[in-house]
Design an enzyme around this catalytic site. Structure first.
Site, PDB file in Angstrom:
ATOM      1  N   GLY A 190       0.809  -1.209   0.000  1.00 20.01           N
ATOM      2  CA  GLY A 190       0.000   0.000   0.000  1.00 20.01           C
ATOM      3  C   GLY A 190       0.846   1.265   0.000  1.00 20.01           C
ATOM      4  O   GLY A 190       0.477   2.274  -0.602  1.00 20.01           O
ATOM      5  N   ASP A 191       1.999   1.200   0.676  1.00 18.62           N
ATOM      6  CA  ASP A 191       2.901   2.351   0.693  1.00 18.62           C
ATOM      7  C   ASP A 191       3.518   2.574  -0.688  1.00 18.62           C
ATOM      8  O   ASP A 191       3.672   3.724  -1.129  1.00 18.62           O
ATOM      9  CB  ASP A 191       4.002   2.118   1.729  1.00 18.62           C
ATOM     10  CG  ASP A 191       3.439   1.736   3.086  1.00 18.62           C
ATOM     11  OD1 ASP A 191       2.393   2.287   3.464  1.00 18.62           O
ATOM     12  OD2 ASP A 191       4.028   0.875   3.755  1.00 18.62           O
TER      13      ASP A 191
END
Length: 315
Positions: free
Chosen positions: A251-252
């Site tokens: 997600g980062d």
């Protein structure tokens, strides 16, 4: 240049195991240690793409010293704020079928003076930034309103803010109108106070958060894909992934791809999905380089698949 703020950074140690057996002595087939924390992962992905990035984070003890050294090895400018406590160490156990067992330490308690030093470090290093990405959980000692104060101060300085957090900290910051927030399915459901079963449910929840103050929402919906809701409309994108090796930091990586591609519109959404899809196919929390990306595998559309279950892969 993208500046990241990680109030609760970590050293992320990953062990790959032939199998996880409770009570047994296990031998790892591979292991690695990476600088961790959601904002630091964003910086790592930005640096891997060849862009300049500065990582603001509280660093303490020998663990903090190692984290600063690792950031330098990744081509990241570390703006470390000294603290009395020690930087935490998180453990990830990876089995051959891709199942992850993660143990996250609570991390040190941040004093009021240290918290103010963090805000000052953001102010002093934010000149010329395109985005400030504020990411992750708040450590002990910081109230839920701390991110809201950071967003307010950064907006007064003319910076654009991306916020990736959850719970009370996310809700408290909405009134300060972050430019983009990046919840996953669980965080989106928590913010609106109800379960989400379909992409249509996620769309409605994202629209509600926009009404509460978020200027745009980039929602990671797991295997289903990603959803972007902004003033210009709502868009959905997905990419098929054949083998998942580790979803730590995926997600980062998505947020980094989104911001590096401008932070708005379908092209930025495609970049986000491509980065996330590449990240899950890499070991540990390794961030993808441009060579790992496959934009041709990404399908982006304004025709939202409202009935697609969030547990199903996108077509």
């Amino acid at each position: 240049m993208i500046l990241t703020v990680t109030p609760n950074p970590s050293l992320d140690r990953t062990y790959e195991l032939p199998g996880l057996i409770r009570g047994a002595v296990l031998r790892a087939t591979a292991d690695r240690v990476d600088p961790g924390g959601k904002g630091i992962n964003v910086s790592r992905a930005v640096a891997a793409a060849g862009h300049r990035t500065v990582a603001v984070a509280p660093l303490g003890g020998p663990e903090g010293e190692l984290l600063a050294r690792l950031l330098g090895e990744h081509g990241i400018e570390a703006a470390g704020v000294p603290i009395a406590g020690s930087t935490r160490i998180n453990i990830t156990l990876v089995e051959p079928d891709g199942v992850l067992t993660k143990v996250n330490a609570a991390g040190p308690e941040i004093t009021t003076a240290e918290a103010e030093c963090l805000l000052d470090a953001v102010r002093s290093r934010s000149a010329g930034t395109e985005w400030i990405a504020c990411c992750g959980s708040l450590p002990r000692g910081l109230p839920p309103e701390w991110y809201a104060e950071l967003v307010a101060r950064s907006h007064r300085a003319g910076a654009r803010i991306a916020l990736d957090t959850s719970g009370a900290a996310l809700v408290a910051a909405l009134s300060e109108r972050p430019d983009v927030i990046k919840p996953n399915t669980e965080e989106l459901a928590e913010a609106v106070g109800r379960p989400l079963a379909t992409v249509g449910d996620a769309l409605k929840a994202a629209q509600e958060l926009c009404e509460l103050g978020a200027r745009s929402v980039l929602a990671s919906l797991g295997a289903a894909g990603q959803l972007l809701v902004e003033d210009s409309g709502a868009y959905f994108a997905g990419a098929r992934v054949d083998v998942v090796r580790s979803n730590v930091g995926a997600g980062d990586a998505s947020l980094a791809g989104f911001l590096a591609a401008g932070g708005a519109g379908q092209a930025a959404l495609s970049a986000a999905v491509a980065h996330g899809a590449a990240a899950v196919q890499l070991p540990g929390s390794v961030m993808p380089t441009p060579a790992d990306l496959d934009l041709s595998a990404v399908v982006t559309t304004s025709d939202i698949p409202m009935d697609l279950a969030l547990s199903e892969p996108a077509p």
